[in-house]
Design an enzyme around this catalytic site. Sequence first.
Site, short mmCIF file in Angstrom:
data_model
loop_
_atom_site.label_atom_id
_atom_site.label_comp_id
_atom_site.label_asym_id
_atom_site.label_seq_id
_atom_site.Cartn_x
_atom_site.Cartn_y
_atom_site.Cartn_z
CE LYS A 189 -0.31 -0.55 4.97
NZ LYS A 189 -0.66 0.31 6.06
NE ARG A 247 -6.02 0.91 12.57
CZ ARG A 247 -4.60 0.75 11.90
NH1 ARG A 247 -3.68 1.60 12.07
NH2 ARG A 247 -4.43 -0.54 11.31
CE1 TYR A 265 12.04 31.84 1.77
CE2 TYR A 265 12.28 29.55 1.75
CZ TYR A 265 12.03 30.78 1.07
OH TYR A 265 11.73 30.64 -0.33
CG MET A 280 8.75 23.27 -1.98
SD MET A 280 7.59 24.11 -2.93
CE MET A 280 6.51 24.82 -1.56
C1 PLP Z 1 -3.63 -3.90 8.50
C2 PLP Z 1 -2.11 -4.00 8.20
N1 PLP Z 1 -1.64 -5.26 8.02
C3 PLP Z 1 -0.28 -5.49 7.89
C4 PLP Z 1 0.41 -4.39 7.82
C5 PLP Z 1 1.99 -4.27 7.77
O1 PLP Z 1 2.63 -3.86 8.84
P1 PLP Z 1 4.28 -3.47 8.57
O2 PLP Z 1 4.48 -2.50 7.84
O3 PLP Z 1 4.69 -3.09 10.21
O4 PLP Z 1 4.66 -4.91 8.47
C6 PLP Z 1 -0.22 -2.88 7.90
C7 PLP Z 1 0.70 -1.66 7.75
O5 PLP Z 1 0.41 -0.79 8.40
C8 PLP Z 1 -1.56 -2.98 8.41
O6 PLP Z 1 -2.08 -1.84 8.27
#
Ligand code: PLP
Length: 378
Positions: free
Chosen positions: A39, A137, A266, A314
């Site tokens: 992700k 969550r 700056y 920046m």
């Molecule tokens: C639901 C979930 N599973 C697994 C992971 C992977 O975690 P990590 O990057 O600490 O291995 C994440 C990452 O944030 C997550 O949100």
Amino acid sequence: MSDPPVQRAVAVVDQGAVERNCARLVDELGGSRLCAVVKANGYGHGAIECARAALAGGASWLAVAAAAEAVELRRDFPNARILTMGALTEAELDRALGADSDVAAWREGFARLVGERGAALGMRPRVHVKYDTGMGRLGERDPNAVLGLVDWVAADDRLDLAGVWTHFATADEPASGFFDEQLGRFARLAERVHAEHPDVLVHAANSAATLRDPASHFDMARCGIAMYGLDPFHSDPFSRGLEPALELRSYVADTKRFPTGASAGYGQRWRAPVDTWVGVLPIGYGDGVRRGLTNSGEALVGGRRYPLVGTVSMDNITVDLGSASGVEPGSPAVLIGAQGDDRILCEEVARRLETINYEITCGIAPRVPRLHVSSAGR
Ligand SMILES: Cc1ncc(COP(=O)(O)O)c(C=O)c1O
């Protein structure tokens, strides 16, 4: 890692390192599967390239947070198992299902919607029921309600019960007993799920849990940070057999003499304490070098560390090269990564900014090109 041509800002990502880190995790996991978490553009490293490296390294699943990320992955990986872990609106659900991604559910109403949308799309969606064992969550807190939903999904022939899962809140804190509490809760539920639904994939571990406790491995682990060679425990990735995959590089665009008292940047937040040379690197917070590194960070030039001085702006930062540095304009510079015998770890930058390595690589801006290379390893 090979030297790319000098440019204003580039993130060099070693797919070979990602592959080796995944192989290391697969080894750690014994018979459990590895799900590579890609992700947020692979934590800033490039989702597609890192997914490819992860699959080559032995991962058998890919996970993302958002439907759009699943759609992007599906284009390049027509046969991969993809899990979209995040909450989905109805429109996002359609996109995730359209990408043939597994989806998460923890409420019956949403599971029903998944069945309906799947039927409308002519498919049987695969659902992973989420148990909130303590992260607080997404997920259902009550284990009996989780089991109820598991049975409900299993009984609905429009749905395929594919998984039951949770997520740890403190796996990266070795002193925390809360990890064991969450693990205990999940293990009790997992046993009951496996007894009734032996083919369902039970999964809980992130990177820290994977390296910390084999009891957390279950059928699969979802690892992100470690596959990129970053330390889930915020210290030294090499001590855990991980190789950092990303280097953030720039170069010295100009050098100039600063007489005592001359200021850089700056707000005049730095003044030369003695006569010195200052190098200007054309990279700044617009690239992901955080402004919090003002008068705090370091850069490697010619294999030596030099302090960042003056306000991070920046597009530029300034480094104090000292009295007789011999650094020439055009010299390569490294903000994260190795040069000569030294290395600036992402964890070190994170510590300076009182944050975590995740945020540093995710924060490398889209305008920084990702240059993917593949080293053969050591
Ligand atoms: C639901 C979930 N599973 C697994 C992971 C992977 O975690 P990590 O990057 O600490 O291995 C994440 C990452 O944030 C997550 O949100």
